[in-house]
Scaffold this motif. Structure first.
Motif, PDB file in Angstrom:
ATOM      1  N   ALA A 171      -8.117  -0.501  13.479  1.00 25.76           N
ATOM      2  CA  ALA A 171      -7.983   0.020  12.123  1.00 25.76           C
ATOM      3  C   ALA A 171      -7.221  -0.982  11.257  1.00 25.76           C
ATOM      4  O   ALA A 171      -6.208  -1.538  11.687  1.00 25.76           O
ATOM      5  N   PRO A 172      -7.681  -1.223  10.003  1.00 27.30           N
ATOM      6  CA  PRO A 172      -7.000  -2.194   9.124  1.00 27.30           C
ATOM      7  C   PRO A 172      -5.585  -1.782   8.762  1.00 27.30           C
ATOM      8  O   PRO A 172      -4.758  -2.623   8.443  1.00 27.30           O
ATOM      9  N   LEU A 173      -5.286  -0.481   8.793  1.00 21.33           N
ATOM     10  CA  LEU A 173      -3.945  -0.014   8.440  1.00 21.33           C
ATOM     11  C   LEU A 173      -3.584   1.182   9.308  1.00 21.33           C
ATOM     12  O   LEU A 173      -4.370   2.125   9.437  1.00 21.33           O
ATOM     13  N   VAL A 174      -2.396   1.148   9.912  1.00 24.50           N
ATOM     14  CA  VAL A 174      -1.855   2.268  10.699  1.00 24.50           C
ATOM     15  C   VAL A 174      -0.429   2.506  10.214  1.00 24.50           C
ATOM     16  O   VAL A 174       0.341   1.549  10.031  1.00 24.50           O
ATOM     17  N   ALA A 175      -0.065   3.780   9.986  1.00 26.58           N
ATOM     18  CA  ALA A 175       1.274   4.091   9.475  1.00 26.58           C
ATOM     19  C   ALA A 175       1.792   5.368  10.134  1.00 26.58           C
ATOM     20  O   ALA A 175       1.025   6.274  10.456  1.00 26.58           O
ATOM     21  N   VAL A 176       3.115   5.418  10.329  1.00 24.51           N
ATOM     22  CA  VAL A 176       3.796   6.615  10.831  1.00 24.51           C
ATOM     23  C   VAL A 176       4.849   7.012   9.808  1.00 24.51           C
ATOM     24  O   VAL A 176       5.692   6.197   9.411  1.00 24.51           O
ATOM     25  N   TRP A 177       4.791   8.281   9.360  1.00 21.73           N
ATOM     26  CA  TRP A 177       5.721   8.831   8.376  1.00 21.73           C
ATOM     27  C   TRP A 177       6.575   9.894   9.036  1.00 21.73           C
ATOM     28  O   TRP A 177       6.120  10.601   9.936  1.00 21.73           O
ATOM     29  N   ARG A 178       7.793  10.054   8.533  1.00 26.42           N
ATOM     30  CA  ARG A 178       8.704  11.080   9.050  1.00 26.42           C
ATOM     31  C   ARG A 178       9.428  11.746   7.882  1.00 26.42           C
ATOM     32  O   ARG A 178       9.811  11.077   6.921  1.00 26.42           O
ATOM     33  N   SER A 179       9.588  13.088   7.986  1.00 29.79           N
ATOM     34  CA  SER A 179      10.234  13.835   6.908  1.00 29.79           C
ATOM     35  C   SER A 179      11.693  13.447   6.765  1.00 29.79           C
ATOM     36  O   SER A 179      12.410  13.288   7.751  1.00 29.79           O
ATOM     37  N   SER A 180      12.110  13.296   5.511  1.00 30.01           N
ATOM     38  CA  SER A 180      13.520  13.127   5.168  1.00 30.01           C
ATOM     39  C   SER A 180      13.788  14.086   4.021  1.00 30.01           C
ATOM     40  O   SER A 180      13.627  13.745   2.860  1.00 30.01           O
ATOM     41  N   VAL A 183      10.812  14.756   1.170  1.00 33.33           N
ATOM     42  CA  VAL A 183       9.977  13.564   1.039  1.00 33.33           C
ATOM     43  C   VAL A 183       9.640  13.013   2.419  1.00 33.33           C
ATOM     44  O   VAL A 183      10.194  13.424   3.433  1.00 33.33           O
ATOM     45  N   LEU A 184       8.681  12.067   2.448  1.00 32.88           N
ATOM     46  CA  LEU A 184       8.307  11.371   3.675  1.00 32.88           C
ATOM     47  C   LEU A 184       8.759   9.920   3.583  1.00 32.88           C
ATOM     48  O   LEU A 184       8.532   9.257   2.560  1.00 32.88           O
ATOM     49  N   GLU A 185       9.391   9.433   4.646  1.00 36.55           N
ATOM     50  CA  GLU A 185       9.775   8.026   4.686  1.00 36.55           C
ATOM     51  C   GLU A 185       8.880   7.294   5.678  1.00 36.55           C
ATOM     52  O   GLU A 185       8.471   7.841   6.698  1.00 36.55           O
ATOM     53  N   LEU A 186       8.550   6.037   5.352  1.00 42.67           N
ATOM     54  CA  LEU A 186       7.673   5.232   6.194  1.00 42.67           C
ATOM     55  C   LEU A 186       8.499   4.642   7.331  1.00 42.67           C
ATOM     56  O   LEU A 186       9.340   3.773   7.115  1.00 42.67           O
ATOM     57  N   LEU A 187       8.232   5.130   8.567  1.00 42.71           N
ATOM     58  CA  LEU A 187       8.993   4.638   9.718  1.00 42.71           C
ATOM     59  C   LEU A 187       8.474   3.280  10.189  1.00 42.71           C
ATOM     60  O   LEU A 187       9.252   2.385  10.496  1.00 42.71           O
ATOM     61  N   ALA A 188       7.134   3.151  10.287  1.00 36.15           N
ATOM     62  CA  ALA A 188       6.558   1.897  10.778  1.00 36.15           C
ATOM     63  C   ALA A 188       5.109   1.814  10.302  1.00 36.15           C
ATOM     64  O   ALA A 188       4.430   2.842  10.135  1.00 36.15           O
ATOM     65  N   TRP A 189       4.611   0.601  10.082  1.00 33.08           N
ATOM     66  CA  TRP A 189       3.206   0.417   9.731  1.00 33.08           C
ATOM     67  C   TRP A 189       2.755  -0.955  10.171  1.00 33.08           C
ATOM     68  O   TRP A 189       3.555  -1.874  10.368  1.00 33.08           O
ATOM     69  N   LEU A 198      -0.693   2.040  -0.167  1.00 31.39           N
ATOM     70  CA  LEU A 198       0.330   2.821   0.527  1.00 31.39           C
ATOM     71  C   LEU A 198       0.655   4.105  -0.235  1.00 31.39           C
ATOM     72  O   LEU A 198       0.905   5.151   0.358  1.00 31.39           O
ATOM     73  N   ASP A 199       0.651   4.037  -1.569  1.00 34.35           N
ATOM     74  CA  ASP A 199       0.897   5.246  -2.360  1.00 34.35           C
ATOM     75  C   ASP A 199      -0.198   6.272  -2.120  1.00 34.35           C
ATOM     76  O   ASP A 199       0.063   7.475  -2.023  1.00 34.35           O
ATOM     77  N   ARG A 200      -1.474   5.792  -2.027  1.00 33.26           N
ATOM     78  CA  ARG A 200      -2.582   6.736  -1.811  1.00 33.26           C
ATOM     79  C   ARG A 200      -2.463   7.404  -0.442  1.00 33.26           C
ATOM     80  O   ARG A 200      -2.630   8.618  -0.325  1.00 33.26           O
ATOM     81  N   VAL A 201      -2.186   6.638   0.595  1.00 38.46           N
ATOM     82  CA  VAL A 201      -2.094   7.258   1.921  1.00 38.46           C
ATOM     83  C   VAL A 201      -0.835   8.121   2.028  1.00 38.46           C
ATOM     84  O   VAL A 201      -0.804   9.093   2.776  1.00 38.46           O
ATOM     85  N   HIS A 202       0.221   7.783   1.258  1.00 44.38           N
ATOM     86  CA  HIS A 202       1.425   8.620   1.262  1.00 44.38           C
ATOM     87  C   HIS A 202       1.110  10.016   0.726  1.00 44.38           C
ATOM     88  O   HIS A 202       1.555  11.036   1.247  1.00 44.38           O
ATOM     89  N   THR A 203       0.303  10.072  -0.333  1.00 44.15           N
ATOM     90  CA  THR A 203      -0.097  11.367  -0.887  1.00 44.15           C
ATOM     91  C   THR A 203      -0.880  12.174   0.149  1.00 44.15           C
ATOM     92  O   THR A 203      -0.664  13.378   0.330  1.00 44.15           O
ATOM     93  N   LEU A 204      -1.785  11.515   0.867  1.00 47.13           N
ATOM     94  CA  LEU A 204      -2.554  12.201   1.907  1.00 47.13           C
ATOM     95  C   LEU A 204      -1.655  12.639   3.065  1.00 47.13           C
ATOM     96  O   LEU A 204      -1.880  13.679   3.689  1.00 47.13           O
ATOM     97  N   GLY A 236       5.162  20.899  10.731  1.00 48.41           N
ATOM     98  CA  GLY A 236       5.042  19.465  10.556  1.00 48.41           C
ATOM     99  C   GLY A 236       6.333  18.807  10.104  1.00 48.41           C
ATOM    100  O   GLY A 236       7.007  19.290   9.201  1.00 48.41           O
ATOM    101  N   PHE A 237       6.662  17.684  10.750  1.00 49.98           N
ATOM    102  CA  PHE A 237       7.832  16.915  10.334  1.00 49.98           C
ATOM    103  C   PHE A 237       7.451  15.467  10.026  1.00 49.98           C
ATOM    104  O   PHE A 237       8.322  14.629   9.818  1.00 49.98           O
ATOM    105  N   GLY A 238       6.159  15.193   9.952  1.00 53.19           N
ATOM    106  CA  GLY A 238       5.733  13.838   9.649  1.00 53.19           C
ATOM    107  C   GLY A 238       4.218  13.739   9.731  1.00 53.19           C
ATOM    108  O   GLY A 238       3.506  14.752   9.827  1.00 53.19           O
TER     109      GLY A 238
END
Length: 857
Positions: A171-180, A183-189, A198-204, A236-238
């Motif tokens: 996959a061209p992009l992989v990301a892991v988000w976690r609740s703070s 809001v969601l914070e980007l843990l790793a990508w 990144l803004d578009r996938v954050h909304t999703l 859900g927490f992320g």
């Protein structure tokens, strides 16, 4: 033995060859190679690596032993082909046609023979990679998920997850988000993405976290890519996200969901570990600072260090410690405080020593309408500060100061507990430091001062523990048991007995006994359970053989132990006016006699015990009085109704206030009885008056208006004129007729339950506005004919609103219980409902409960 040791490695290599010839899957072969390498070379860890053609790195595909502490650290790691070998590490390449296709890595300490064995195993690895087909990428992802779920540090787990996903899916992009918070914070990508993407996938990701389904697949209208968003955890927490050029297959999505569950588990473990580590480090840091300061007995150092560390570790910039002198507080240490802070602290002192003195922490916000903290709320508003958290510094149940923090965020329960524990330590530190500084000023030559101060500190700590323990009990029996157990633990004695006066005989009889050693408990209890003649004491009495014989009673049974060197002391527990009890402490070990310091500590504790016993005794008297008033308003006996069996039970809540539940019976004609069950709002004297009024209204109106709907309409008119504004009475009214028919009406009361003989339970649907809210009401009347063995059950809301944690007893549980006990007689059924409700609530009811049952014979 040497021959056997040499044969084992070659047998392992033979097993590898056999499995390769059998065509086992590559993953299984790699695990066997790793295990054989570890066993043959006695390595701490063996890692089998396979070439990643795309990235030209050697990836760890198998490790052994799998339970090694290093296994999780090395699983999935990569090694550059141009590697360098350090001490304690062997890396042997596996080649095919002169090209490196894999490697065997060994961690540990090795002799010369290990290198030859490593070459042999590496040759088998090369053979396996040539003979066996490459492993499925999704299966590799499953294997990586298993390793990931074993737990890792939060950030590293997230980074490992995205790396494995990128490698397995391309996959061209992989990301892991976690609740703070919200809001969601980007843990790793990993991959290629600009800020807009990144803004578009954050909304999703936000949508995935809140969605009811665990998996969302969306196609981007701008670039046509597919975004897979998988919720992490339930709730859900992320979120885990992947961007695909083409829509992934169903099987790949199923594997991703499975992998996401592993990721969620790893992140939850990592997050919990981080929280625990932060809390543990914070607790250690704060308490170690105070412990060091106490040892140094420096008041200024203790307090200044405490405020600095609180501010640093808890992110609270504004902190102050105040010491009390009579009714005023003076600032002993502070950090970043504002003008007028002493006025706020002084306003907080009032509730700390007054109505809220039982609380360990007191939180006040500007604008609060709580009467107890109103002055402090006004003081906060005057200086423009939003909130304050006060923690009293208490010694011997005396508030000697306050620790006040001014947080700009919410304080967690763990942080409150930590501050309360710190305040207890600070109180001891303050007291010890004051004693030490005073002793130093008086004379440097007093060599015993330090030891005396330490003993004073131990005594104050014991008194604090006793005081804290007493606040959890009000009943006399529980208080006595707690006192006896705590005294044995605090004083380090073998046994303690508290004897209280017997009102009938005047003797002192055991109210509570505690023995430290359970093996000795039966024998020691037999001695201490004996009553004791009353002997007037004004100070502690150390028992010797002659004194014990002279006093007699239970003390005389201690003589054989005293002869052999045991010690026992009797301490009076009394107020200025009367003897409340006598405490006897016993040390059976001649090598550990009860010292004068222990006696002094016990005497200090006795004064605190006297207060606790006096409070418990007062509570018992007040509760008995309250229950007497309550029961005086209830009928003394059940009516005789032809064809019916009638039963009723009532139990008040575990508090002093009189409740507002009332029931009554009145004959309204030949073979006809009216039954009423009501619940008055509130508790205390006002509720008692309204309860009496409800009973008077019932008695005065029922004979003229015996029909349920007619009675409630007239009762509402009377009560609406008499009851205070904002208060009301719910009431269920029914008539029982000898022919088995009943008529029922209700004014805001829980619907009666009809329990048929076959166990079927249903509500008798009748309703209307509660009495006293508004005049001119009409009420619905429902008639039901009861068959033999059927019953109607009335109850107050205290039954269905009983709680176990956050769960209510509820209508469904009540109906199920009634169905299971449908065959019981009326009185037994009413009592069984109340017992089940009490057991559900953990043995203590928060509200009054009344149950009335009428059963057709």
């Amino acid at each position: 033995m040497v021959v056997e040791a040499q044969r084992l490695p070659f047998e392992g290599l033979a097993r590898i060859a056999e499995r390769l010839a059998a065509g086992v899957p590559l993953a299984e072969a790699l695990e066997l190679i790793a295990a054989t390498a570890a066993e043959a070379t006695d390595a701490q860890l063996a890692v089998v690596r396979v070439l990643d053609e795309r990235e030209r790195t050697l990836v760890a595909r198998a490790v052994a032993p799998v339970d090694s502490p290093l296994a999780a650290e090395f699983s999935g790691t990569r090694l550059e082909i141009g590697y360098e070998v350090g001490a304690g590490r062997i890396v042997v390449p596996a080649r095919s046609g002169g090209r490196v296709i894999g490697a065997l890595e060994l961690i540990g300490r090795f002799d010369a023979g290990a290198y030859a064995l490593a070459d042999a195993v590496a040759a088998h690895l090369a053979l396996a990679l040539r003979l066996l087909p490459p492993e499925n990428r999704l299966q590799r992802l499953r294997d990586a998920g298993e390793a990931l779920a074993a737990g890792a540090e939060l950030d590293r787990a997230a980074q490992q997850a995205v790396r494995e996903l990128a490698r397995a899916t391309n996959a061209p992009l992989v990301a892991v988000w976690r609740s703070s918070g919200e809001v969601l914070e980007l843990l790793a990508w990993e991959g290629r993405a600009d800020p807009t993407e990144l803004d578009r996938v954050h909304t999703l990701a936000l949508e995935a976290r809140a969605a009811w389904q665990p998996l969302l697949v969306e196609q981007d209208s701008l670039d046509g890519r597919h975004t897979v968003s998988i919720r992490l955890g339930e709730p859900g927490f992320g979120a885990l996200q992947l961007r695909y050029d083409d829509e992934p297959s169903r099987s790949e999505l199923d594997t991703l969901v499975e992998f996401a569950a592993r990721v969620a588990h790893a992140l939850r473990l990592g997050g919990r570990a981080r929280e625990l580590e932060v809390d543990l480090d914070r607790t250690r840091a704060l308490l170690s600072v105070v412990g060091e300061a106490i040892a140094r007995l420096s008041l200024a150092h203790t307090l200044e260090t405490a405020v600095d560390r609180i501010a640093e570790l808890m992110s609270i910039e504004q902190v102050g410690i105040y010491l009390r002198d009579e009714w005023r507080l003076s600032t002993a240490a502070e950090r970043e405080l504002f003008p007028g802070h002493e006025d706020v602290a002084h306003a907080l002192l009032g509730p700390a020593i007054g109505p809220l003195r039982a609380r360990e922490t007191i939180e006040v916000r500007a604008g609060s309408r709580d009467v107890a903290t109103a002055p402090a709320a006004r003081a906060l508003a005057a200086v423009g500060v939003e909130a304050a958290l006060a923690v009293p510094l208490r010694v011997h149940d005396e508030t000697i100061g306050l620790l006040v923090a001014y947080p700009r965020r919410g304080i967690t329960a763990a942080e409150r507990s930590l501050l309360a524990a710190l305040a207890g330590q600070l109180a001891v530190a303050v007291q010890n430091a004051r004693l030490h500084e005073e002793a130093t000023r008086l004379s440097e030559a007093l060599g015993s001062v330090l030891e005396s101060e330490r003993e004073a500190g131990r005594r104050l700590s014991a008194l604090y523990e006793i005081s804290r323990t007493f606040t959890h009990h009000l009943s006399l029996e529980s208080t006595l048991a707690t006192i006896a157990e705590t005294i044995v633990g605090v004083l380090g004695v073998d046994a303690a007995v508290i004897r209280v006066p017997d009102e009938r005989t005047g003797e002192l009889v055991p109210g509570a006994i505690h023995v430290a050693d359970e093996k000795l408990a039966p024998a020691v209890r037999t001695i201490l359970e004996r009553p004791q003649p009353h002997v007037h004491l004004t100070k502690p009495l150390t028992l010797d053989v002659e004194t014990a014989r002279t006093i007699g009673g239970g003390h005389a049974l201690l003589v054989p132990f005293l002869v052999k060197g045991s010690t026992a002391v009797v301490i009076p527990i009394s107020t200025q006016l009367e003897l409340l009890a006598q405490l006897t402490i016993v040390s059976l070990d001649p090598a550990a006699p009860i010292s004068a310091d222990t006696v002094a500590t016990a005497a200090s504790i006795a004064s605190q015990v006297a207060l606790a016993l006096d409070n418990a005794r007062l509570y018992q008297q007040q509760k008995t009085f309250a229950e007497t008033i309550q029961r005086a308003l209830l009928p003394g006996e059940h009516p005789e109704v032809p064809g019916f069996d009638v039963g009723a039970v009532y139990e008040s809540a575990a508090r002093l206030d009189v409740g507002g539940d009332v029931y009554d019976f009145v004959e309204v004609g030949a073979g006809r009885v009216a039954v009423v069950l009501g619940d008055v709002t509130g508790h205390g004297v006002d509720a008692t008056a309204d309860m009496a009024m409800a009973k008077f209204v019932f008695r005065s109106l029922v004979r003229e208006h015996s029909e349920p709907a007619d009675f409630l309409a007239h009762a509402n008119e009377v009560i609406a004129d008499e009851i205070a504004t904002g208060k009301f009475i719910t009431m269920a009214y029914l008539t029982l007729d000898a022919n088995g028919s009943i008529a029922c009406a209700s004014a805001g009361h829980p619907a009666p339950r009809l329990v048929r003989a076959d166990g079927t339970v249903e509500a008798i649907a009748c309703g209307g506005l509660a009495l006293g809210i508004d005049g001119g009401q009409e009420y619905e009347q429902v008639g039901v004919s009861l068959e033999s063995g059927s019953a109607v059950v009335l109850y107050t809301d205290g039954v269905v609103e009983a709680r176990s944690g956050g769960e209510l007893y509820g209508i469904e549980r009540l109906d199920a219980f009634l169905a299971s006990r449908a065959g019981l007689p009326a009185q037994m059924l009413a009592a069984a409902v109340l017992a089940d409700c009490r057991a559900f609530a953990g043995g203590e009811l928060r509200d009054d409960c009344a149950v009335v049952v009428a059963k057709r014979a």
